[in-house]
Design an enzyme around this catalytic site. Structure first.
Site, mmCIF file in Angstrom:
data_model
loop_
_atom_site.group_PDB
_atom_site.id
_atom_site.type_symbol
_atom_site.label_atom_id
_atom_site.label_comp_id
_atom_site.label_asym_id
_atom_site.label_seq_id
_atom_site.Cartn_x
_atom_site.Cartn_y
_atom_site.Cartn_z
ATOM 1 N NE ARG A 98 -7.431 -8.466 0.026
ATOM 2 C CZ ARG A 98 -6.955 -7.726 -0.965
ATOM 3 N NH1 ARG A 98 -5.945 -6.892 -0.769
ATOM 4 N NH2 ARG A 98 -7.475 -7.823 -2.171
ATOM 5 C CE LYS A 119 -4.360 -1.894 1.141
ATOM 6 N NZ LYS A 119 -5.426 -2.144 2.088
HETATM 7 C C1 9MG Z 1 -9.855 -5.761 -1.413
HETATM 8 N N1 9MG Z 1 -8.956 -5.137 -0.464
HETATM 9 C C2 9MG Z 1 -7.966 -4.254 -0.741
HETATM 10 N N2 9MG Z 1 -7.359 -3.881 0.404
HETATM 11 C C3 9MG Z 1 -7.969 -4.559 1.409
HETATM 12 C C4 9MG Z 1 -7.806 -4.596 2.790
HETATM 13 O O1 9MG Z 1 -6.907 -3.845 3.408
HETATM 14 N N3 9MG Z 1 -8.610 -5.386 3.512
HETATM 15 C C5 9MG Z 1 -9.570 -6.140 2.913
HETATM 16 N N4 9MG Z 1 -10.345 -6.909 3.702
HETATM 17 N N5 9MG Z 1 -9.770 -6.150 1.597
HETATM 18 C C6 9MG Z 1 -8.983 -5.355 0.843
#
Ligand code: 9MG
Length: 345
Positions: free
Chosen positions: A326, A292
């Protein structure tokens, strides 16, 4: 107005430390020596630090109730035990995602990417057809279905790990569940589509409720909070309660502070530093920090794909008891976790 109470565990202890310890989410490997006890009432916030012993024997009914939620073990999500950090691998089927847009737009490419991520050690594969990066426009539901359904169907036949569908649209949730998705991941916490609560409840699937302020197109314009950590906590709590009213029990919910979704760098850092507070919601916690933009902002002048920063954020999450990470880079995250877990056990 009654004060709202929050407990933020701090001072992680080694397992089997012979001292009074705060056990979080039923994890014997997740012990804390103390906590920040926070009360908020009509905008006024009172904070104090208390030892685990003081907290556990406070004799205060409200504290005891909050502790019960914080400490109780979390059940499995899609048959996945949450007694260690699990890795959710990202499979983007989009032309414009911020980190791998367009690479896996063809179903066969996305499926083989998913298979590869399972081989690298992913515990869950998260399949999304709509980009939610800042500034992106929503897409047509039929187009979203065209992108994700063949990938979910294909992967359901080829991998053993549970699949999650990353969508804000109720119809996509319904059809993805039929195609083999076992988790719903909604970056709008089931608020984007008026039918989401009802449809998600009808699928019987676990749901990831991610916090976002605003929608992807405009969310980075001027995000504002009174106290980002407490505001995100309150917003997630009200979505958890809405889900419970709609028939989705808390045990089936996962909460996520939504790094980068309507947040400045300062907001993101405050959330990353306070992840333990979210265990107080009584659900599993998910963190998505991989690749990010906050990483690029912190590490200006460094080159590369943000992998080192992503690994650093993943370990910050693991150390605070986040149950699901994730990530895009599954193999690298697995290696980082293996070292972290090797030292901790
Ligand atoms: C789809 N998506 C993109 N960034 C995300 C994040 O930080 N958390 C979750 N649950 N989905 C995300």
């Amino acid at each position: 107005m009654t004060a709202r109470l929050y407990i933020r565990p701090i001072g992680r202890l080694e397992p089997s430390t012979p001292a009074a310890a705060l056990e979080v989410a039923g994890r014997v490997d997740l012990l804390f020596a103390a906590a920040e006890l926070i009360e908020r009432s009509s905008g006024a916030v009172r904070r104090r630090f208390v030892t685990a012993g003081e907290l556990l024997h406070s004799g205060d009914e409200a504290v005891a109730q909050a502790l019960q939620r914080l400490q109780q073990p979390r059940g499995p999500i899609a048959d996945l035990a949450l007694d260690r950090p699990c890795v959710m691998g990202v499979v983007n089927v989009t032309p414009d995602s911020f980190s791998d847009g367009g690479r896996y737009l063809a179903p066969e490419a996305a499926i083989s990417h998913g298979v590869q991520l399972e081989t690298e050690g992913a515990d869950i594969l998260d399949i999304g057809g709509e980009s939610t990066r800042p500034g992106s426009d929503p897409i047509d539901r039929e187009e979203e279905c065209r992108r994700v359904l063949p990938v979910i169907e294909g992967l359901a036949k080829q991998v053993r790990v549970p699949l999650s569908v990353d969508t804000r649209n109720a119809e996509v949730m319904r059809r993805a569940a039929q195609a083999g998705a076992r988790i719903i991941n909604d970056v709008s916490a089931l608020t984007h589509d008026p039918r989401s609560l009802e449809i998600a409840a009808a699928t019987g699937l676990p749901v990831v409720l991610m916090h976002a302020q605003g929608d992807p197109r405009t969310m980075q314009h001027n995000p504002t909070y009174a106290d980002v950590v407490l505001d995100v906590y309150d917003a997630l709590e009200s979505r958890v309660e809405a889900c419970e009213r709609a028939g989705i029990p808390r045990e089936r919910l996962v909460v996520d502070p939504g790094i980068g979704f309507g947040k400045t760098l300062v907001h993101n850092l405050a959330l990353l530093a306070s992840l333990t507070i979210f265990h107080g919601l009584g659900c599993a916690v998910l963190l998505g920090a991989s690749r990010k933009s906050f990483i690029g902002k912190l590490a200006m002048g460094t080159s590369g794909d943000r992998l080192p920063g992503s690994l650093s954020a993943a370990l910050l999450g693991a150390a605070q008891g986040v149950q699901i990470l994730r990530v895009h880079d599954v193999a690298a995250t697995r290696q980082a976790l293996a070292v972290w877990q090797g030292v901790g056990s």
